[in-house]
Structures are given as structure tokens and as C-alpha cells.
Design an enzyme around this catalytic site. Structure first.
Site, short mmCIF file in Angstrom:
data_model
loop_
_atom_site.label_atom_id
_atom_site.label_comp_id
_atom_site.label_asym_id
_atom_site.label_seq_id
_atom_site.Cartn_x
_atom_site.Cartn_y
_atom_site.Cartn_z
N ASN A 150 -5.69 -8.77 1.32
CA ASN A 150 -5.91 -8.73 -0.03
C ASN A 150 -5.85 -7.36 -0.69
O ASN A 150 -5.25 -6.28 -0.24
CB ASN A 150 -7.34 -9.08 -0.32
CG ASN A 150 -8.42 -8.40 0.44
OD1 ASN A 150 -8.33 -7.01 0.57
ND2 ASN A 150 -9.32 -8.91 0.93
N CYS A 151 -6.23 -7.28 -1.98
CA CYS A 151 -6.00 -6.00 -2.59
C CYS A 151 -6.49 -4.96 -2.14
O CYS A 151 -5.86 -3.59 -2.22
CB CYS A 151 -6.29 -6.16 -4.13
SG CYS A 151 -8.11 -6.52 -4.39
N GLU A 152 -7.73 -4.89 -1.49
CA GLU A 152 -8.20 -3.95 -0.86
C GLU A 152 -7.36 -3.48 0.32
O GLU A 152 -7.46 -2.14 0.68
CB GLU A 152 -9.93 -4.07 -0.38
CG GLU A 152 -10.62 -2.88 0.03
CD GLU A 152 -12.25 -3.36 0.40
OE1 GLU A 152 -12.83 -2.49 0.65
OE2 GLU A 152 -12.35 -4.35 0.03
N VAL A 161 -4.74 -1.31 -0.93
CA VAL A 161 -4.81 0.19 -1.29
C VAL A 161 -5.34 0.88 -0.06
O VAL A 161 -5.02 2.10 -0.02
CB VAL A 161 -5.83 0.32 -2.56
CG1 VAL A 161 -5.64 -0.34 -3.78
CG2 VAL A 161 -7.18 -0.36 -2.11
#
Length: 234
Positions: A164-166, A169
Site C-alpha cells: 500500500n501507500c505506506e 514511502v
């Protein structure tokens, strides 16, 4: 079907004040790389550096992105449109709830570059807040972080729990894809499974479902299997 799912997502936004996935990390000394944590309000003037890791609260989770400079943010978000068309102008348009939900179901996402305003969507921003909990992992230099994010721009496989987005990053900033939200969700799910009260709750809900829709394999079988699985797991 998707209209119903969209309606559900919109109603879930009412739960945002509960902040189910808000993490309260303990205070630690800033690492030797001189990472800074800042909280900024969406209406306040921003002072960001290229490569900063940004966090903004959403309905039931936190959304993450990498600041690229020039008011641009790279972030991973579910999107079905790259599967349906190659038209870059259509893909670049703002992602609607339907596009997002269909992207989740199809397990397709896009690392896209949006304006800071579109990424923030009126929320407050935490800047490099995650650096405080990464004691063992020093962040890369900001320029390298931004370059790693830029290299991943485009369509990418998606998983709500595992990519996912985490994960995006943390891979860009620390070189290792991790998600505190996933870990917290799994721990919560584990505690629910281990709590024997969930067995009685599943039985109760199953009986209500049977009363409403009648006695049939499609109602009794899931009720029996779910209750038995929870009982054995506990």
C-alpha cells in the site's frame, strides 16, 4: 454493486474522528541524519524539502506520499483506470471513489504525481514523522528519496495489506517496505480471533441472517464454518 460500495465508503468517512489507525509513537531523539518532524496545517504556508515524507489523515487510515518539490507529491493510490485505458490525460484526472474501489478489487494501483493541495485534500500534514520510529534505519538523503519515488511512477500491483501507500514511502525513504498500519490491523484481527466472545457474536449474527433470509446452505454453511473456525483458532 459499485454504487453500494461507494455509498459505504462515504458513510465510513463519518468514523474519521475516531482515528482507528492513528499511531502514538513514543518520543525519541532525532537521528544523526538531522531529520525533522513538523506538523503543518493545510491553510498555513508550507516549508517542505524535496524528499520529505508526508502523512495526512484519511477516513480510517493515514495516507502517505513523498514530496518532489515544485508543489508536487508522489503517492501510491488504488486506481482501475490504467487497466481500462492508455490515455494519460484520463488517467491523470482526480481519482473518484469508484475508481479507487475498483482498483482495490482488481489489485491495481498507480504511483502518481499530484499537486500538494490535491494530495492533502484539506487535512493537516505530518512531515517526516515516521523518522522518529525508525531507530535502526537511517533515511536516505532527501534527493535520493525523491529519485527513488520518481522511478516508481506508473502502474503497480496493489494490496491493501502488503503493498500500500505506506510500503511505497518506506521503501523510498528507508529502503525497506513496511507498514505500521498493516501490523496494527493484523494485531487487532489476531486479538479478535483469540477472543472467544467473537464466536458467540458470529453465531448470533448468523442466526439473524438465517431468520431474515431463510434456512438454506447459503446461510447456514457460512455461519457454521465461520463460528467453527473462530472457535478452533481461539
Amino acid at each position: 454493486m459499485f454504487d453500494s460500495l461507494t455509498f459505504l465508503v462515504e458513510k465510513l468517512s463519518l468514523l474519521s474522528n475516531f482515528k482507528l489507525f492513528e499511531f502514538k509513537w513514543t518520543d525519541r531523539k532525532r537521528n544523526e541524519a538531522g531529520c525533522k518532524e513538523r506538523t503543518m496545517h493545510s491553510h498555513a504556508p508550507l516549508s517542505l524539502q524535496r524528499g520529505d515524507l508526508l502523512e495526512v489523515p484519511r477516513t480510517l487510515f493515514t495516507h502517505f506520499g513523498i514530496y518532489l518539490g515544485d508543489n508536487k507529491v508522489a503517492h501510491l493510490i488504488p486506481d482501475i483506470m490504467p487497466v481500462l485505458t492508455n490515455d494519460k490525460m484520463i488517467i491523470k484526472t482526480v481519482i473518484t471513489n469508484k475508481r479507487l474501489i475498483m482498483g482495490c478489487l482488481y489489485k491495481c494501483a498507480t504511483v502518481r504525481v499530484d499537486t500538494l493541495e490535491d494530495f492533502v485534500y484539506g487535512s493537516n500534514i505530518l512531515v517526516n514523522h515516521m523518522d522518529r520510529k525508525c531507530k535502526a534505519q537511517q533515511p536516505f538523503p532527501n534527493e535520493e528519496v525523491a529519485e527513488r519515488a520518481e522511478q516508481l511512477v506508473g502502474a503497480i500491483p496493489y494490496s491493501l495489506l502488503w503493498n500500500n501507500c505506506e510500503h511505497f514511502v518506506t521503501y523510498c525513504r528507508y529502503g525497506s517496505a513496511k507498514s505500521q498500519q498493516t501490523e496494527m490491523f493484523c494485531e487487532c484481527l489476531k486479538s479478535i480471533i483469540q477472543d472467544q466472545r467473537s464466536v458467540f457474536l458470529s453465531v448470533l449474527l448468523g442466526m439473524i441472517y438465517i431468520v431474515c433470509f431463510g434456512l438454506a446452505p447459503s446461510t447456514t454453511l457460512p455461519t457454521t464454518l465461520i463460528s467453527f473456525t473462530l472457535w478452533m483458532a481461539g
